[in-house]
Design an enzyme around this catalytic site. Structure first.
Site, PDB file in Angstrom:
ATOM      1  N   LYS A 201      35.614  38.236  52.308  1.00  0.00           N
ATOM      2  CA  LYS A 201      36.724  37.894  51.643  1.00  0.00           C
ATOM      3  C   LYS A 201      38.124  38.082  52.365  1.00  0.00           C
ATOM      4  O   LYS A 201      38.835  37.166  52.087  1.00  0.00           O
ATOM      5  CB  LYS A 201      37.053  39.012  50.418  1.00  0.00           C
ATOM      6  CG  LYS A 201      38.128  39.007  49.547  1.00  0.00           C
ATOM      7  CD  LYS A 201      38.200  37.786  48.774  1.00  0.00           C
ATOM      8  CE  LYS A 201      39.513  37.554  47.986  1.00  0.00           C
ATOM      9  NZ  LYS A 201      39.641  36.172  47.446  1.00  0.00           N
ATOM     10  N   CYS A 255      47.041  37.480  47.074  1.00  0.00           N
ATOM     11  CA  CYS A 255      45.792  37.236  47.887  1.00  0.00           C
ATOM     12  C   CYS A 255      46.192  37.083  49.417  1.00  0.00           C
ATOM     13  O   CYS A 255      46.102  38.048  50.133  1.00  0.00           O
ATOM     14  CB  CYS A 255      44.987  36.349  47.318  1.00  0.00           C
ATOM     15  SG  CYS A 255      44.076  36.830  45.954  1.00  0.00           S
TER      16      CYS A 255
HETATM   17  N1  LIG Z   1      43.779  36.724  40.638  1.00  0.00           N
HETATM   18  C1  LIG Z   1      43.122  36.152  41.640  1.00  0.00           C
HETATM   19  O1  LIG Z   1      43.228  34.892  41.891  1.00  0.00           O
HETATM   20  C2  LIG Z   1      42.025  36.745  42.784  1.00  0.00           C
HETATM   21  C3  LIG Z   1      41.299  36.141  43.062  1.00  0.00           C
HETATM   22  C4  LIG Z   1      40.408  36.654  44.131  1.00  0.00           C
HETATM   23  C5  LIG Z   1      40.375  38.124  43.841  1.00  0.00           C
HETATM   24  N2  LIG Z   1      41.213  39.024  43.423  1.00  0.00           N
HETATM   25  C6  LIG Z   1      41.051  40.301  43.392  1.00  0.00           C
HETATM   26  O2  LIG Z   1      40.655  40.838  42.350  1.00  0.00           O
HETATM   27  C7  LIG Z   1      40.923  41.945  41.713  1.00  0.00           C
HETATM   28  C8  LIG Z   1      41.611  41.934  40.341  1.00  0.00           C
HETATM   29  O3  LIG Z   1      42.770  41.179  40.627  1.00  0.00           O
HETATM   30  P1  LIG Z   1      43.478  40.542  39.189  1.00  0.00           P
HETATM   31  O4  LIG Z   1      44.233  39.290  39.424  1.00  0.00           O
HETATM   32  O5  LIG Z   1      42.272  40.368  38.110  1.00  0.00           O
HETATM   33  O6  LIG Z   1      44.406  41.919  38.732  1.00  0.00           O
HETATM   34  P2  LIG Z   1      45.296  41.968  37.438  1.00  0.00           P
HETATM   35  O7  LIG Z   1      46.412  42.950  37.960  1.00  0.00           O
HETATM   36  O8  LIG Z   1      45.394  40.689  36.732  1.00  0.00           O
HETATM   37  O9  LIG Z   1      44.318  42.685  36.429  1.00  0.00           O
HETATM   38  C9  LIG Z   1      43.760  44.068  36.903  1.00  0.00           C
HETATM   39  C10 LIG Z   1      43.458  44.990  35.506  1.00  0.00           C
HETATM   40  O10 LIG Z   1      43.079  46.052  35.652  1.00  0.00           O
HETATM   41  C11 LIG Z   1      43.398  47.197  34.914  1.00  0.00           C
HETATM   42  N3  LIG Z   1      43.336  48.257  35.192  1.00  0.00           N
HETATM   43  C12 LIG Z   1      43.939  48.947  36.445  1.00  0.00           C
HETATM   44  N4  LIG Z   1      43.147  50.228  36.470  1.00  0.00           N
HETATM   45  C13 LIG Z   1      42.148  50.532  35.439  1.00  0.00           C
HETATM   46  C14 LIG Z   1      41.258  51.360  35.264  1.00  0.00           C
HETATM   47  N5  LIG Z   1      41.084  52.360  35.897  1.00  0.00           N
HETATM   48  N6  LIG Z   1      40.304  51.049  34.264  1.00  0.00           N
HETATM   49  C15 LIG Z   1      40.268  49.763  33.717  1.00  0.00           C
HETATM   50  N7  LIG Z   1      41.288  48.946  33.733  1.00  0.00           N
HETATM   51  C16 LIG Z   1      42.235  49.087  34.926  1.00  0.00           C
HETATM   52  C17 LIG Z   1      45.020  46.682  34.552  1.00  0.00           C
HETATM   53  O11 LIG Z   1      45.504  47.016  33.328  1.00  0.00           O
HETATM   54  C18 LIG Z   1      44.929  45.178  34.720  1.00  0.00           C
HETATM   55  O12 LIG Z   1      44.880  44.539  33.454  1.00  0.00           O
HETATM   56  C19 LIG Z   1      42.355  42.440  43.069  1.00  0.00           C
HETATM   57  O13 LIG Z   1      41.348  43.070  43.933  1.00  0.00           O
HETATM   58  C20 LIG Z   1      42.471  41.307  43.617  1.00  0.00           C
HETATM   59  O14 LIG Z   1      42.786  41.184  44.615  1.00  0.00           O
HETATM   60  C21 LIG Z   1      42.074  38.081  42.522  1.00  0.00           C
END
Ligand SMILES: NC(=O)c1ccc[n+]([C@@H]2O[C@H](COP(=O)([O-])OP(=O)(O)OC[C@H]3O[C@@H](n4cnc5c(N)ncnc54)[C@H](O)[C@@H]3O)[C@@H](O)[C@H]2O)c1
Length: 400
Positions: A201, A255
């Site tokens: 990743k 990212c």
């Molecule tokens: N958004 C993208 O395009 C993308 C693509 C690939 C990978 N990622 C990775 O995926 C992961 C999540 O990204 P995202 O964009 O969905 O993040 P985001 O910020 O949109 O969502 C994360 C959610 O997790 C919740 N959260 C935080 N701590 C928590 C806990 N202890 N218990 C329950 N809920 C909790 C937050 O309230 C939030 O709603 C990250 O590591 C990111 O780098 C994201």
């Protein structure tokens, strides 16, 4: 089988919905009660075309439910943020606290998967954390890492059709995780170990960052040399084995602008190109800002009046509303804070309001301004009529 997704953000929520559609009983957990409430009402808290209908179906069929509390399940998926700290060191505290919230519910035979982008070794570290609290689970649970590579805006298709890399802490964990994902993923599922999957990743996004840095560096060289960089790249790409990307105002998003730091933090002596690419892409935004300042200064000396500047675009890439780590947002902020005496008209057609800037309509700003600064190549901007009496700084290829 019951699956529990921890984190209902851009990735966790769509994946919960698709898993529910794939037949699992899903509970989606988020610490934010507003997200939980909205989700249970069948309302999306993110913008993603077509997803709200699927959410409504999943909620109505009772296959998906949101909660602020983890529940006993058969499989747990950690999809929480993994930002970096001020010094560019990865912050895995969200993954740790999500894991801690799962530990009391884990039982023999359960699957635990991290989807959050994570530094190499995080999955093994979390397994150790689990065993410290629950030594009874040694060799009794399946632990894997499965990164996400979807493109926001095309998530429903890509969640199902993209290939995925799945790496367990041992082979049986990899197989268990593959069995889960194969229920709703049509893309190929590639088995490996957890460290390779984590690095995969980070490698994907670092590769993009390095390639964009090459284009951004070229753009700075070409500016000095008086060469049109976009024409140059088009011509160079006529070579059958050359494929140079396009330059922009920097690199943004959560990212590509973040993940390379997860490598440089752990391998500072080895990750030379990756670190330099980050520096070049960060510098490109400052370079753009300096260019705008210079243009303002020259305009004001020549015309003996304040310049009107249209700052076109705040999102980190075209046609989205996502402002995270956006170089356009950074340039706009610098101009607002230190933009000499110019009057700034800030434009972002994909959002209604902004916490710091008063936003202007893009057509009005374009008509009124003396200097047009294109920072994000939104489609709307491409339909604006070129005007000879305006100074245009096109950092992102709107006019290309
Ligand atoms: N958004 C993208 O395009 C993308 C693509 C690939 C990978 N990622 C990775 O995926 C992961 C999540 O990204 P995202 O964009 O969905 O993040 P985001 O910020 O949109 O969502 C994360 C959610 O997790 C919740 N959260 C935080 N701590 C928590 C806990 N202890 N218990 C329950 N809920 C909790 C937050 O309230 C939030 O709603 C990250 O590591 C990111 O780098 C994201």
């Amino acid at each position: 089988m019951k699956a529990c997704f921890i984190g209902l953000g851009y990735i966790g929520l769509p994946t919960s919905i698709i898993a529910a559609k794939g037949g699992f009983n899903v509970v989606g957990v988020d610490i934010n009660p507003k997200i939980v409430e909205k989700t249970n009402q069948g309302e999306l808290h993110i913008i993603e075309n077509g997803l709200e209908e699927l959410l409504k179906e999943a909620i109505q069929s009772k296959k998906l439910r949101a909660s602020t509390q983890v529940e006993e399940s058969d499989a747990y998926f950690i999809v929480v943020p993994t930002p970096f700290k001020g010094d560019h060191q990865p912050d895995i505290s969200f993954v740790e606290s999500a894991t801690r919230s799962v530990i009391p519910f884990l039982k023999k035979g359960d699957l635990y998967v991290i989807e959050s982008t994570s530094p190499v070794g995080t999955t093994e570290k979390m397994y150790e954390l689990i065993l410290r609290e629950r030594p009874d689970l040694e060799n009794e649970i399946y632990v894997a890492y499965c990164p996400e590579r979807v493109l926001p805006g095309n998530i429903i298709y890509e969640l199902v059709h993209n290939d995925r890399v799945i790496g367990g802490i041992n082979e049986v964990s990899t197989q268990k995780a593959i069995e889960f994902y194969k229920q709703f993923v049509k893309g190929e599922l590639h088995p490996t170990n957890s460290k390779t999957a984590e690095m995969c990743k980070l490698t994907e996004n670092s590769s993009r960052d390095v390639q964009i840095a090459f284009a951004n560096e070229l753009s700075i060289i070409c500016d000095k040399a008086g060469i049109n960089v976009r024409e140059l790249i088009k011509l160079a790409n006529k070579h059958p084995r050359v494929n140079i990307l396009n330059p922009g105002a920097g690199v943004g998003g959560h990212c590509i602008a973040v993940d390379p730091y997860f490598i440089t933090a752990d391998y500072p002596n080895e990750a030379k190109i990756i670190a330099t690419a980050r520096e070049i892409n960060n510098y490109k935004s400052l370079w753009c800002y300096e260019k705008v300042l210079n243009e303002i200064l020259q305009f004001e000396i020549k015309n003996q009046r304040k310049a009107k500047v249209a700052v076109m675009g705040l999102a980190f890439k075209p046609n989205i509303d996502d402002l995270r780590e956006s170089p356009s947002g950074l340039i706009a902020s610098l101009l607002v804070q230190k933009g000499a005496s110019a009057e700034l008209l800030i434009v972002e057609p994909n959002i209604q309001e902004h916490s710091s800037f008063k936003l202007s309509n893009y057509q009005e700003a374009y008509e009124q301004a003396d200097i047009i600064v294109f920072l994000t190549a939104h489609d709307e901007f491409k339909s604006l009529k070129p005007s000879e009496d305006k100074i245009v700084l096109d950092f992102c290829g709107v006019l290309a």
